[in-house]
Motif scaffolding. Structure first.
Motif, PDB file in Angstrom:
ATOM      1  N   LYS A 271       0.820  -1.206   0.000  1.00  0.00           N
ATOM      2  CA  LYS A 271       0.000   0.000   0.000  1.00  0.00           C
ATOM      3  C   LYS A 271       0.855   1.257   0.000  1.00  0.00           C
ATOM      4  O   LYS A 271       0.419   2.311  -0.503  1.00  0.00           O
ATOM      5  CB  LYS A 271      -0.918  -0.010   1.224  1.00  0.00           C
ATOM      6  N   ALA A 272       2.043   1.208   0.570  1.00  0.00           N
ATOM      7  CA  ALA A 272       2.917   2.383   0.681  1.00  0.00           C
ATOM      8  C   ALA A 272       4.344   1.983   0.376  1.00  0.00           C
ATOM      9  O   ALA A 272       4.744   0.830   0.582  1.00  0.00           O
ATOM     10  CB  ALA A 272       2.826   2.998   2.077  1.00  0.00           C
ATOM     11  N   ILE A 273       5.115   2.954  -0.111  1.00  0.00           N
ATOM     12  CA  ILE A 273       6.524   2.761  -0.451  1.00  0.00           C
ATOM     13  C   ILE A 273       7.305   3.941   0.113  1.00  0.00           C
ATOM     14  O   ILE A 273       6.935   5.102  -0.100  1.00  0.00           O
ATOM     15  CB  ILE A 273       6.738   2.659  -1.971  1.00  0.00           C
ATOM     16  N   VAL A 274       8.370   3.661   0.827  1.00  0.00           N
ATOM     17  CA  VAL A 274       9.263   4.687   1.364  1.00  0.00           C
ATOM     18  C   VAL A 274      10.606   4.532   0.661  1.00  0.00           C
ATOM     19  O   VAL A 274      11.234   3.469   0.746  1.00  0.00           O
ATOM     20  CB  VAL A 274       9.428   4.554   2.886  1.00  0.00           C
ATOM     21  N   THR A 275      11.034   5.573  -0.027  1.00  0.00           N
ATOM     22  CA  THR A 275      12.258   5.522  -0.829  1.00  0.00           C
ATOM     23  C   THR A 275      13.172   6.687  -0.470  1.00  0.00           C
ATOM     24  O   THR A 275      12.929   7.414   0.503  1.00  0.00           O
ATOM     25  CB  THR A 275      11.909   5.555  -2.328  1.00  0.00           C
ATOM     26  N   ASP A 276      14.187   6.874  -1.286  1.00  0.00           N
ATOM     27  CA  ASP A 276      15.159   7.936  -1.029  1.00  0.00           C
ATOM     28  C   ASP A 276      14.543   9.316  -1.181  1.00  0.00           C
ATOM     29  O   ASP A 276      15.012  10.278  -0.577  1.00  0.00           O
ATOM     30  CB  ASP A 276      16.339   7.762  -1.985  1.00  0.00           C
ATOM     31  N   GLU A 277      13.490   9.428  -1.989  1.00  0.00           N
ATOM     32  CA  GLU A 277      12.848  10.735  -2.179  1.00  0.00           C
ATOM     33  C   GLU A 277      12.159  11.249  -0.925  1.00  0.00           C
ATOM     34  O   GLU A 277      11.881  12.448  -0.813  1.00  0.00           O
ATOM     35  CB  GLU A 277      11.833  10.662  -3.320  1.00  0.00           C
TER      36      GLU A 277
END
Length: 368
Positions: A254-260
Motif C-alpha cells: 500500500k505504501a513505499i518509502v524511498t530515497d525521495e
C-alpha cells in the motif's frame, strides 16, 4: 502621448494553461472542444553535461534511461535513529512540526468506527513494514557480484576470509575501499571506484525478477487477512517501483518509502511507513534481517520479525520473533506478538481501595 507598445510573449498562457483541483486558475483558458485539442506546452531544453556521451553509453548498456545520481545510499552505513524516541521534522503552513514516536502513537489512534471494525477483524489493526535488503530481494548476492566485477575491472583480488566478506556486504564503501581492501588512497580514486561500484550494482538490480523464497505466499496470506503492507528502502522510487513490477509484487504494498522521502535514519524510514499506512507505530511489525534494523524498530515501539540468513540467529536474539523462512510464519503469530499488550500492560493505573462499611453498633433496647 502615445501609449507604450506591447510586444507578444514567446509563450502564451493559453498554450500552457492549467487548473488545479483546489483553486481555479486566475488566467483565462482557451475553450476546449473535442474537435480542437489544446496545444501542448513547448518542451524545455537544458544544457548537456560535459560527460553526457559517456553516461548515455552506460545508460544504454544497462537498459536504464534515467540513471540514479552517484554516489547513492546503497553502500552507506546508515544511522539507527530514534534512540530517545526522536522523529523527523515536517513543515506545515503555520511552521515546522516535529514528529516523534510519542506524537504518532497519540495522533494515529483509531477512531470510533475503526475500533468497531478492528474488534470484529483484529488483524486489520496491524501494519507490516518490509525492509528491502534480503527481506524482499536477495541484495547480498547483488552486492557481492558488484564487488567481484569491480575487482575484475581493476585487476584486484578479494580475500575469501569470513570477516572480510562480512565487511564487504555490511560495511560502507568508503571504509571497505580504504581500510579493508586498501584499493583507494586518493579522494579522486575513491569517488571513481564508488561511482563504478554503485553503477554495477544497479545494472544487476535491473535484471532482478525473483523475490525471496516464500515471500509471495506470505503476502497472499497477509492480503487475505486484510493487513496493509509497506516497503522501506534507500533506493530511489523509480528503481523500487520497476523492481516490484518485475517481481509482480506491486499489488501487495500500500505504501513505499524511498530515497525521495529524505529520511535521515532507519528509524525515520519506519516512522514514515507507519504514517503512510495510517497505523500507529506501536501496532506495526517490521521484517528485517539486520540487527541494526531490529534496534531501529524497537526504538520506534514497533515489533520486529527477523529473517535468519544474512546474520546468524545469535545476532538476532533481540528480535521478537526469528524465523529461517517465510513458510514458518502464520497470521496467528502476529496476534500472539501483541497478546501480552492490553489496556493495563505497563500502564499506571489508579488503585481502588475498597472501604469496608462501618460496623453497626449493637444496642439493646429495654422497655420499662
Amino acid at each position: 502621448v502615445s501609449p507604450p507598445r506591447l510586444f507578444p510573449l514567446p509563450i502564451s498562457m493559453e498554450s500552457c494553461s492549467f487548473r488545479t483541483a483546489t483553486s481555479p486558475s486566475p488566467f483565462p483558458s482557451a475553450p476546449s472542444s473535442s474537435s480542437s485539442p489544446r496545444a501542448p506546452c513547448p518542451s524545455l531544453r537544458f544544457a548537456r553535461a560535459r560527460n553526457g556521451r559517456q553516461m548515455r553509453m552506460r545508460r544504454m548498456a544497462s537498459g536504464f534511461d534515467a540513471f540514479p545520481p552517484l554516489p547513492g545510499k546503497v553502500f552507506v552505513e546508515e544511522t539507527i535513529g530514534a534512540e530517545y524516541g526522536e522523529g523527523f521534522e515536517t513543515f506545515r503552513m503555520d511552521g515546522p512540526l516535529n514528529i516523534d514516536v510519542d506524537y504518532l502513537n497519540e495522533k494515529l489512534q483509531e477512531c470510533f468506527l475503526q475500533r468497531i471494525r478492528h474488534a470484529m477483524k483484529p488483524d486489520e489493526a496491524f501494519g507490516l513494514i518490509f525492509s528491502w535488503d534480503n527481506v524482499i530481494a536477495d541484495t547480498d548476492s547483488l552486492k557481492l557480484d558488484a564487488w567481484r566485477q569491480l575487482a575484475l575491472e581493476e585487476g584486484k583480488d578479494i580475500p575469501t576470509a569470513a570477516h572480510i566478506q562480512k565487511s564487504i556486504l555490511h560495511g560502507a564503501a568508503d571504509h571497505v575501499l580504504r581500510k579493508v581492501l586498501y584499493w583507494a588512497k586518493e579522494d579522486d580514486q575513491m569517488e571513481r571506484l564508488k561511482a563504478r561500484l554503485i553503477e554495477l550494482y544497479y545494472e544487476s538490480l535491473f535484471k532482478l525478477d525473483t523475490p525471496v523464497e516464500g515471500l509471495r505466499e506470505w503476502l497472499d496470506a497477509v492480503r487475505t487477512a486484510g493487513i496493509p503492507c509497506a516497503v522501506a528502502s534507500s533506493l530511489d522510487r523509480r528503481c523500487m517501483v520497476e523492481a516490484l513490477d518485475r517481481m509482480a509484487l506491486s499489488k501487495y504494498f500500500k505504501a513505499i518509502v524511498t530515497d525521495e522521502d529524505d529520511m535521515e535514519s532507519i528509524a525515520h524510514r519506519f516512522l514514515s511507513a507507519a504514517v503512510k499506512l495510517d497505523r500507529k507505530p506501536s501496532k506495526c511489525i517490521v521484517f528485517e534481517d539486520d540487527p541494526r534494523g531490529v534496534t531501529a524498530a524497537h526504538n520506534c515501539t514497533m515489533m520486529a520479525v527477523s529473517l535468519i540468513g544474512a546474520h546468524p540467529a545469535y545476532e538476532l536474539e533481540q528480535a521478537d520473533l526469528a524465523v529461517a523462512r517465510y513458510s514458518e510464519l502464520s497470521v496467528i503469530n502476529l496476534r500472539r506478538m501483541f497478546a501480552h499488550k492490553g489496556l493495563s500492560f505497563m500502564d499506571m493505573q489508579k488503585q481502588i481501595i475498597e472501604r469496608s462499611p462501618p460496623k453497626r453498633k449493637l444496642t439493646v433496647d429495654t422497655i420499662f
